[in-house]
Design a protein around this motif. Structure first.
Motif, PDB file in Angstrom:
ATOM      1  N   SER A 112       3.612  59.881  37.676  1.00 17.80           N
ATOM      2  CA  SER A 112       3.924  61.262  37.312  1.00 17.80           C
ATOM      3  C   SER A 112       4.806  61.335  36.067  1.00 17.80           C
ATOM      4  CB  SER A 112       4.565  62.007  38.476  1.00 17.80           C
ATOM      5  OG  SER A 112       5.876  61.563  38.677  1.00 17.80           O
ATOM      6  N   ILE A 113       5.446  60.207  35.695  1.00 25.42           N
ATOM      7  CA  ILE A 113       6.231  60.215  34.459  1.00 25.42           C
ATOM      8  C   ILE A 113       5.309  60.396  33.260  1.00 25.42           C
ATOM      9  CG2 ILE A 113       7.739  58.823  32.994  1.00 25.42           C
ATOM     10  CD1 ILE A 113       8.831  57.519  35.495  1.00 25.42           C
ATOM     11  N   THR A 119      16.139  52.168  36.892  1.00 23.10           N
ATOM     12  CA  THR A 119      15.876  53.578  37.159  1.00 23.10           C
ATOM     13  C   THR A 119      14.395  53.932  37.023  1.00 23.10           C
ATOM     14  OG1 THR A 119      16.428  53.967  34.879  1.00 23.10           O
ATOM     15  CG2 THR A 119      18.122  54.458  36.512  1.00 23.10           C
ATOM     16  N   PHE A 175       6.497  67.832  39.311  1.00 23.68           N
ATOM     17  CA  PHE A 175       5.976  66.893  40.294  1.00 23.68           C
ATOM     18  C   PHE A 175       6.941  66.706  41.445  1.00 23.68           C
ATOM     19  CE2 PHE A 175       3.908  65.924  36.353  1.00 23.68           C
ATOM     20  CZ  PHE A 175       2.595  65.706  36.736  1.00 23.68           C
ATOM     21  N   THR A 219      17.436  50.548  32.268  1.00 20.19           N
ATOM     22  CA  THR A 219      16.106  51.144  32.321  1.00 20.19           C
ATOM     23  C   THR A 219      15.342  50.609  33.518  1.00 20.19           C
ATOM     24  OG1 THR A 219      16.188  50.794  29.963  1.00 20.19           O
ATOM     25  CG2 THR A 219      14.184  51.746  30.861  1.00 20.19           C
ATOM     26  N   ASP A 271       1.335  66.470  30.268  1.00 17.86           N
ATOM     27  CA  ASP A 271       1.354  67.877  30.630  1.00 17.86           C
ATOM     28  C   ASP A 271       2.151  68.696  29.621  1.00 17.86           C
ATOM     29  OD1 ASP A 271       0.432  69.623  32.616  1.00 17.86           O
ATOM     30  OD2 ASP A 271       2.484  69.898  33.294  1.00 17.86           O
ATOM     31  N   LEU A 272       3.174  68.065  29.034  1.00 19.45           N
ATOM     32  CA  LEU A 272       3.999  68.767  28.060  1.00 19.45           C
ATOM     33  C   LEU A 272       3.367  68.765  26.684  1.00 19.45           C
ATOM     34  CD1 LEU A 272       7.452  67.448  29.224  1.00 19.45           C
ATOM     35  CD2 LEU A 272       6.703  69.815  29.281  1.00 19.45           C
ATOM     36  N   SER A 302       3.725  63.876  33.342  1.00 20.16           N
ATOM     37  CA  SER A 302       4.611  64.920  32.825  1.00 20.16           C
ATOM     38  C   SER A 302       4.518  64.995  31.315  1.00 20.16           C
ATOM     39  CB  SER A 302       6.062  64.609  33.188  1.00 20.16           C
ATOM     40  OG  SER A 302       6.218  64.536  34.554  1.00 20.16           O
ATOM     41  N   ASP A 328       6.214  55.164  38.269  1.00 18.96           N
ATOM     42  CA  ASP A 328       5.608  56.345  38.860  1.00 18.96           C
ATOM     43  C   ASP A 328       4.654  57.014  37.857  1.00 18.96           C
ATOM     44  OD1 ASP A 328       5.034  58.668  40.071  1.00 18.96           O
ATOM     45  OD2 ASP A 328       7.099  59.312  40.401  1.00 18.96           O
ATOM     46  N   THR A 364       3.676  71.264  34.775  1.00 21.40           N
ATOM     47  CA  THR A 364       3.686  70.861  36.173  1.00 21.40           C
ATOM     48  C   THR A 364       5.051  70.302  36.548  1.00 21.40           C
ATOM     49  OG1 THR A 364       1.400  70.229  35.834  1.00 21.40           O
ATOM     50  CG2 THR A 364       2.423  69.515  37.881  1.00 21.40           C
ATOM     51  N   SER A 390       7.905  63.975  42.583  1.00 21.64           N
ATOM     52  CA  SER A 390       8.910  62.966  42.228  1.00 21.64           C
ATOM     53  C   SER A 390       9.551  63.264  40.871  1.00 21.64           C
ATOM     54  CB  SER A 390       8.273  61.591  42.223  1.00 21.64           C
ATOM     55  OG  SER A 390       7.135  61.603  41.395  1.00 21.64           O
ATOM     56  N   TYR A 391       9.379  64.480  40.391  1.00 23.46           N
ATOM     57  CA  TYR A 391       9.970  65.003  39.157  1.00 23.46           C
ATOM     58  C   TYR A 391       9.394  64.407  37.880  1.00 23.46           C
ATOM     59  CZ  TYR A 391      13.396  65.769  42.816  1.00 23.46           C
ATOM     60  OH  TYR A 391      13.978  66.040  44.002  1.00 23.46           O
ATOM     61  N   GLY A 392       9.070  63.088  37.885  1.00 22.91           N
ATOM     62  CA  GLY A 392       8.532  62.449  36.681  1.00 22.91           C
ATOM     63  C   GLY A 392       9.443  62.561  35.476  1.00 22.91           C
ATOM     64  N   LEU A 393      10.745  62.466  35.683  1.00 17.70           N
ATOM     65  CA  LEU A 393      11.659  62.479  34.533  1.00 17.70           C
ATOM     66  C   LEU A 393      11.542  61.166  33.779  1.00 17.70           C
ATOM     67  CD1 LEU A 393      14.855  64.074  36.111  1.00 17.70           C
ATOM     68  CD2 LEU A 393      13.089  65.166  34.732  1.00 17.70           C
ATOM     69  N   PHE A 394      11.763  61.222  32.464  1.00 21.44           N
ATOM     70  CA  PHE A 394      11.662  60.004  31.655  1.00 21.44           C
ATOM     71  C   PHE A 394      12.954  59.216  31.795  1.00 21.44           C
ATOM     72  CE2 PHE A 394       9.355  63.319  28.999  1.00 21.44           C
ATOM     73  CZ  PHE A 394       8.176  63.155  29.709  1.00 21.44           C
ATOM     74  N   PRO A 395      12.917  58.065  32.473  1.00 19.95           N
ATOM     75  CA  PRO A 395      14.182  57.381  32.789  1.00 19.95           C
ATOM     76  C   PRO A 395      14.865  56.805  31.560  1.00 19.95           C
ATOM     77  CG  PRO A 395      12.305  56.069  33.492  1.00 19.95           C
ATOM     78  CD  PRO A 395      11.767  57.377  33.017  1.00 19.95           C
ATOM     79  N   HIS A 396      14.114  56.641  30.466  1.00 21.78           N
ATOM     80  CA  HIS A 396      14.726  56.014  29.285  1.00 21.78           C
ATOM     81  C   HIS A 396      15.277  57.043  28.311  1.00 21.78           C
ATOM     82  CE1 HIS A 396      10.630  57.000  28.451  1.00 21.78           C
ATOM     83  NE2 HIS A 396      10.750  56.737  27.170  1.00 21.78           N
ATOM     84  N   MET A 397      15.277  58.326  28.718  1.00 22.25           N
ATOM     85  CA  MET A 397      15.806  59.350  27.818  1.00 22.25           C
ATOM     86  C   MET A 397      16.933  60.104  28.525  1.00 22.25           C
ATOM     87  SD  MET A 397      12.380  61.131  26.375  1.00 22.25           S
ATOM     88  CE  MET A 397      11.004  60.188  25.760  1.00 22.25           C
ATOM     89  N   ARG A 408      12.650  71.398  31.869  1.00 21.24           N
ATOM     90  CA  ARG A 408      11.706  70.728  30.968  1.00 21.24           C
ATOM     91  C   ARG A 408      10.346  71.435  30.990  1.00 21.24           C
ATOM     92  NH1 ARG A 408      10.001  64.662  32.229  1.00 21.24           N
ATOM     93  NH2 ARG A 408       8.892  65.781  33.846  1.00 21.24           N
ATOM     94  N   SER A 409       9.943  71.900  32.181  1.00 22.21           N
ATOM     95  CA  SER A 409       8.668  72.586  32.276  1.00 22.21           C
ATOM     96  C   SER A 409       8.727  73.957  31.625  1.00 22.21           C
ATOM     97  CB  SER A 409       8.269  72.763  33.739  1.00 22.21           C
ATOM     98  OG  SER A 409       8.172  71.519  34.356  1.00 22.21           O
ATOM     99  N   GLY A 463      18.803  59.153  35.859  1.00 22.32           N
ATOM    100  CA  GLY A 463      19.040  58.353  37.052  1.00 22.32           C
ATOM    101  C   GLY A 463      20.417  58.575  37.654  1.00 22.32           C
ATOM    102  N   LEU A 507       9.045  52.055  28.542  1.00 24.65           N
ATOM    103  CA  LEU A 507       9.259  51.733  29.959  1.00 24.65           C
ATOM    104  C   LEU A 507       8.841  50.311  30.297  1.00 24.65           C
ATOM    105  CD1 LEU A 507       8.318  54.982  31.897  1.00 24.65           C
ATOM    106  CD2 LEU A 507      10.550  54.093  31.297  1.00 24.65           C
ATOM    107  N   TYR A 547      11.673  67.104  24.974  1.00 27.41           N
ATOM    108  CA  TYR A 547      10.431  66.355  24.696  1.00 27.41           C
ATOM    109  C   TYR A 547       9.270  67.253  24.262  1.00 27.41           C
ATOM    110  CZ  TYR A 547       6.798  62.808  25.350  1.00 27.41           C
ATOM    111  OH  TYR A 547       5.767  61.933  25.163  1.00 27.41           O
TER     112      TYR A 547
END
Lengths: 738, 366
Positions: A630-631, A734, B91, A731, A637-638, A634, A628, B89, B93-100, B156-157, B142, A653, B108
């Protein structure tokens, strides 16, 4: 899009830099010109002082001028007391006399002659084009008086024409550098002032430069050289390549390609069907065995075929005593190529078969079709695009194959080895080699394009997202038993080939003396240097290729920039080009100023990276498409900039793709031969070439040992990779949060 | 988190995309101009494809406007990349980092700002407390439910104390009940931090209940801006009226202008209503817009419009009556149905309304 302010910035920076650039260029060249002129002046006045007293010695003295100033010509004028003027007496070259006769009345000459009369050496203020020693050169002309002993009278005048070749080549070099720095500056300034995101801009720029220098430039140089004979444009080389003697080789390559592709596709389909569509038990073992040949070193299968079926082969001579049947030629080559390339067909076709939803077969059976009818009218037609793809891929690979024909071609002539002979043989003709490789490019590129743009569009297979867990048995037990038997015979044969290599490593003299020995293992210390350098270069290229591939994939999938499609095509190009052509093109392009790389380890690493980039890139692109966006957004954006996003988000990833493209590059680098054979040097030798030279010298024991070592290394790396990817499952699952 | 609230200003912002073939331009946002005052929550409301998300992405910096300027506070950020903007922002779909882990996800932004690790630990914990996930630090994102993931994204935002919070349909992946909870939660946190926020949604209830102001968009254009009640009660077009709530439209002819009012001919009745939001003249056709709760049911012949009850839907606190009329089916909402007369299905009725509860609009459906 462009803001006025940016445009003004850019133009201002460009104007300032270009002014400075031109000024520096000008200062450098003019000071160099001054220096050259001063040197010539000094040389000439020293030379003039050595003038002989006697006029009869003058002609021989004049000839010495070229030993003082290389390439210079001189004319001696003696003072004629009757007319009160100088007249030609003797010259080292008739053309300079001719020049004098033509130009004596011109303003510039008169002025110079006048200062000579007043005992001053002078350079004529313009240059003349003269034919000296059979070459047209631009020359600066000096007029020097020869002063009599009394010190205030000229007895004669010497006119010396000095070719400017040395100084001009230096001038051209400065010019090139000035131009290149101007281009580099403009590009950087362009990115800095117009790109909102300079890091991406620089990454794109860097990729373009890499691809431009190491993909486009060598190919263009090779193409250029193929149209040159003795420094002039001509079609001679192409005429030679298209003459009957080489058309035979093209014909040979095509025949080999067609037979290998057909045989491989049949075997590949058979095993793929057995593994994917039947209730056959040992699926994992069979697919592992069937993919083995993909990673086996070049020459190893040829070698073991020679050991078994060669003139002194174990089976052909000792067991069956077949006499005069020869493994060398089309038949043997097809056998070896089929064994080494059917895995490509197997992997392609099983990929397609796996995705056919078995509910369509159920539906067919439900409508009272028999199993055979179902296979014929449903399963097989759905697989046809995959079968065509597989055929094309194997065909391309067979044509580009270089290692097997080198050992086994016998009387069959194929283009890839002909090109190699052309370059390394007595002809030593790089251009000719390039032409032959280009000839090879025609069928491979057309097969590649057909595969990519036609066959892939015909694909009926769609990913439904609903994995089918049930499998419909399409074969009756007897049929399945026959299929299984055939598959095991083929795989058993392959296994036997590998065992033969290992056996060969422990046998004293294969074919003659089969006593056990460890003596062959001295090959390891003997080739220690090349083992080390092979490993080292492969270890360097793997991460480089992996990182470049992933970064490029990120740029291509996620960023917008002009020329994206073009960049992608250029990066994919090496995939469709035979290694022979790349090797020859590299030798042509990087054996001269300004990039002399031939003989270094760098060119080998670059070659590995460039050739394996396409596969890594495809892996990376596929992986990124599943993530995605948006990951990454994000993270940006941060506060993360592009390199940080790449390092902390993208790379972790796409780790599976990253690892597999590194492994792929490593294995390909360890087993490289076709391009590398042109690029190795005494310092940077490759293990496969060592195997080749042992085999050519019939020292099969030593060759077997090195093959075994290479196979062990490659398998070790594969095992390691599998271990690393395994803990990535979490990984991978998810990643797609959408 | 005691940062001064800043405003967000868009000046004539236009965004054009190339279409798929790369030939003609597609206008995604057309000449958008608005100001979000510091500390306000403004909603961009519109059907999908109206350019609301593109507008948000331009404020965040993911898209570059083709024309126009964007200001955060007083500084022009139009050409600043997202990582240099003081925005955060959330999103869809949240855009969370799946590997953290959850902790690393929230930390972050602070790590990038080189905050020292003790401080990070403290602030991440505070932040997780704020969204009610204090014990979830070492889970993988996840493994969390949708609502929890959403709150991780919010934490996080917020942890980087952005000047502007941008929310891109953050609740659309949640189920109805959770959505309501989170809506309240987001509004509470936004108000307590008095952080400027822009919220994109296509859900009118969300827009109404959350915002200080609503901006209604359609086809890349801003159609109306105003407080939620203004948008609902005084829409400036048939489109806005229909998009922000249920409405019935009755065709009328304008007869005569009197002071600030218009006399309209409707179904043989003469009604005096407030002037329309757009310029109209005598003899023009118009529509009267009425909300279901403003309509009343009367005995046959007593109201303005005759019809028959086709269906009654009982909702507990109210009853929805669908009336078949010559102008099509009209919905009448009867609040507190037990205290009122309810007409049975099939009965002939008449619909009436008070003239100050209807609005004269241009008949154009766009």
């Amino acid at each position: 899009m462009f803001r006025k302010k940016q445009l003004i910035h850019f133009i201002l920076a460009a104007v300032i830099f270009i002014t400075a650039d031109i000024w520096i260029y000008h200062t450098l060249t003019s000071s160099f010109d001054k220096y050259v002129q001063q040197r010539d002046f000094n040389e000439i006045s020293l030379f003039v002082q050595t003038a002989p007293q006697k006029e009869e010695n003058i002609p021989s003295w004049l000839n010495e001028v070229s030993s003082i100033i290389p390439g210079a010509a001189s004319l001696y004028l003696s003072y004629d007391f009757d007319s009160g003027s100088f007249v030609p007496f003797a010259s080292s070259d008739d053309n300079i006399t001719l020049l004098y006769e033509q130009q004596r009345d011109s303003e510039e000459f008169k002025k110079a002659m006048e200062s000579a009369y007043y005992l001053e050496t002078e350079q004529i203020s313009r240059q003349y084009t003269l034919t000296l020693n059979g070459q047209k050169v631009r020359t600066g002309v000096f007029v020097a008086p020869i002063i009599a002993e009394n010190g205030y009278e000229a007895t004669g005048t010497l006119i010396i024409a000095v070719p400017e070749s040395t100084s001009s080549s230096y001038g051209r070099l400065i010019g090139t550098f000035a131009l290149l720095s101007a281009i580099a500056f403009m590009l950087i300034a362009w990115v800095v002032s117009f790109s909102r995101d300079p890091v991406t801009g620089f990454m794109v720029l860097a990729l373009f430069i890499i691809v431009g220098i190491f993909v486009a430039f060598p190919l263009i140089e090779a193409l250029r050289l193929s149209f040159m004979t003795d420094g002039e444009f001509s079609f001679d080389k192409w005429a030679l390549a298209l003459s009957p003697s080489y058309i035979v080789a093209l014909w040979g390559s095509l025949r080999l390609g067609v037979s290998t592709a057909t045989a491989s596709t049949i075997i590949g389909f058979l095993i793929a069907f057995l593994v994917e569509r039947t209730s056959f038990k040992q699926k994992r073992t069979v697919s592992t065995l069937a993919t083995m040949p993909v990673i086996s070193p070049p020459f190893s299968l040829s070698l073991s075929i020679i050991l078994l079926f060669g003139n002194n082969g174990l089976i052909s001579k000792q067991l069956l005593n077949m006499g005069n049947t020869s493994i060398y030629g089309l038949g043997g080559l097809t056998l070896v190529q089929t064994i080494s390339m059917f895995p490509i067909a197997f992997l392609t076709i099983s990929g397609v078969l796996r995705q056919i939803d078995s509910t369509v077969e159920d539906a067919s059976l439900d409508l009272n079709a028999s199993r055979w009818q179902t296979f014929k009218s449903i399963t097989f037609p759905l697989t046809v695009p995959g079968i065509l793809s597989a055929w094309m891929l194997v065909f391309t690979n067979s044509l580009a194959d270089f290692a097997n024909p080198l050992l086994l071609s016998g009387n069959l002539r194929v283009l890839s080895t002909e090109a190699y002979m052309m370059v390394t043989g007595r002809m030593n003709d790089l251009g000719g080699g390039a032409v032959l490789s280009f000839l090879l490019l025609l069928p491979t590129v057309s097969a590649f394009l057909v595969q990519r743009f036609w066959v892939s569009k015909k694909s009926f297979v769609t990913v439904t997202g609903k994995p089918s867990t049930t499998l419909t048995e399409l074969t009756t037990a007897p049929v399945r038993r026959i299929l299984t038997a055939v598959a095991w015979i083929i795989l058993g044969f392959i296994l036997m080939l590998y065992l033969t290599i290992i056996a060969g490593a422990f046998v004293k003299n294969w074919g003659i003396d089969y006593t056990f020995t460890l003596a062959n293992w001295k090959a390891i210390p003997d080739s220690w240097d090349s083992i080390v350098s092979t490993l080292l270069l492969a270890l360097i290229s793997a991460p480089v290729a992996g990182i470049i591939a992933m970064a490029a994939a990120m740029l291509i999938v996620r960023k917008k920039f002009p020329g994206k499609k073009f960049l992608e095509v250029l990066m994919m190009t090496p995939y469709a080009i035979p290694g022979t052509l790349i090797g020859i093109a590299y030798v042509i392009a990087f054996n001269k100023q300004p990039l002399i790389l031939v003989g270094t380890g760098a060119i080998i690493v670059i070659n590995y990276v460039i050739r394996e980039l396409p596969v890594g890139l495809e892996n990376g692109i596929t992986a990124l498409h599943q993530i995605d966006p948006s990951i990454e957004e994000s993270a940006q954006d941060l506060g993360a900039d592009v390199p940080t996003v790449f390092k902390t988000i993208v790379l972790p990833l796409v780790r599976p793709a990253f690892l597999s493209s590194m492994t792929y590059t490593f294995v390909r680098a360890m087993t490289a031969v076709s391009a590398i054979i042109f690029l190795i040097s005494a310092r940077w030798y490759h293990l496969t070439i060592k195997i080749l030279s042992y085999s050519e010298n019939l020292r099969f024991g030593l060759a077997s040992v090195l093959c075994t070592v290479l196979i062990a290394i490659v398998l070790g790396v594969f095992a390691l990779m599998n271990l690393l990817v395994k803990d990535d499952k979490l990984t991978r699952k998810t990643i797609s949060t959408r | 988190m005691d940062k001064k609230s800043v405003s967000v200003t868009l000046e004539n912002v236009t965004k054009r995309f190339k279409d798929v073939k790369g030939k003609s331009d597609v206008i995604a946002v057309k000449d958008a101009r608005f100001i979000v005052e510091g500390g306000d929550l403004v909603t961009l409301l519109g059907p999908s494809g109206c350019g609301k998300t593109t507008t948000l992405r331009m404020v965040a910096g993911f898209e570059l406007p083709t024309e126009g300027k964007i200001f955060i506070g007083d500084s022009d950020v139009t050409f600043l990349p997202p990582n240099k903007r003081d925005t955060a922002t959330m999103f869809q779909s949240y855009g969370l980092f799946p590997h953290m882990s959850v902790f690393d996800n929230v930390a972050y932004g602070l790590k990038l700002r080189k905050v020292d690790s003790d401080e990070i630990k403290k602030r991440v914990q505070e932040s997780l407390d704020l969204v009610g996930l204090s014990t979830y630090g070492d889970r993988a994102p996840g493994k969390l439910s949708g609502g929890q993931q959403q709150r991780v994204a919010l934490a996080r935002s917020l942890i980087v104390t952005p000047s502007v919070l941008l929310l891109d349909e953050p609740l659309s992946n949640l189920d109805a009940l959770l959505r309501e909870q989170m809506r309240v939660e987001i509004r509470r946190i936004q108000k307590s931090l008095s952080i400027t926020a822009i919220y994109v949604t296509h859900d009118r209830v969300e827009a109404m209940s959350l915002s200080d102001r609503v901006i209604v968009m359609k086809d890349g254009e801003i159609r109306q801006m105003g407080a939620p009640d203004e948008i609902y009660e005084k829409p400036n077009s048939r489109f806005v009226a229909g998009f922000v709530g249920k409405a019935a439209f009755f065709p009328v002819t304008l007869k005569e202008k009197r002071d600030d009012k218009w006399i309209c001919l409707f179904n043989k009745h003469e009604l005096v209503v407030s002037r329309p939001p757009v310029e109209m003249k005598e003899g023009d056709k118009g529509v009267l817009m009425a909300r279901p709760e403003s309509l009343r049911l009367e005995e046959k012949g007593k109201g303005y419009i005759e019809g028959t009850v086709r269906m009654n839907v009982y909702l507990g606190n109210s009853l929805e009556s669908f009336i078949q009329t010559p102008f099509g089916e009209v919905l009448v909402q009867i609040d507190d149905p037990h205290s009122k007369k309810v007409f049975a299905e099939g009965e002939a009725v008449s619909i009436s309304f008070s003239v100050d509860r209807v609005r004269l609009l241009h008949p154009d459906e766009n």
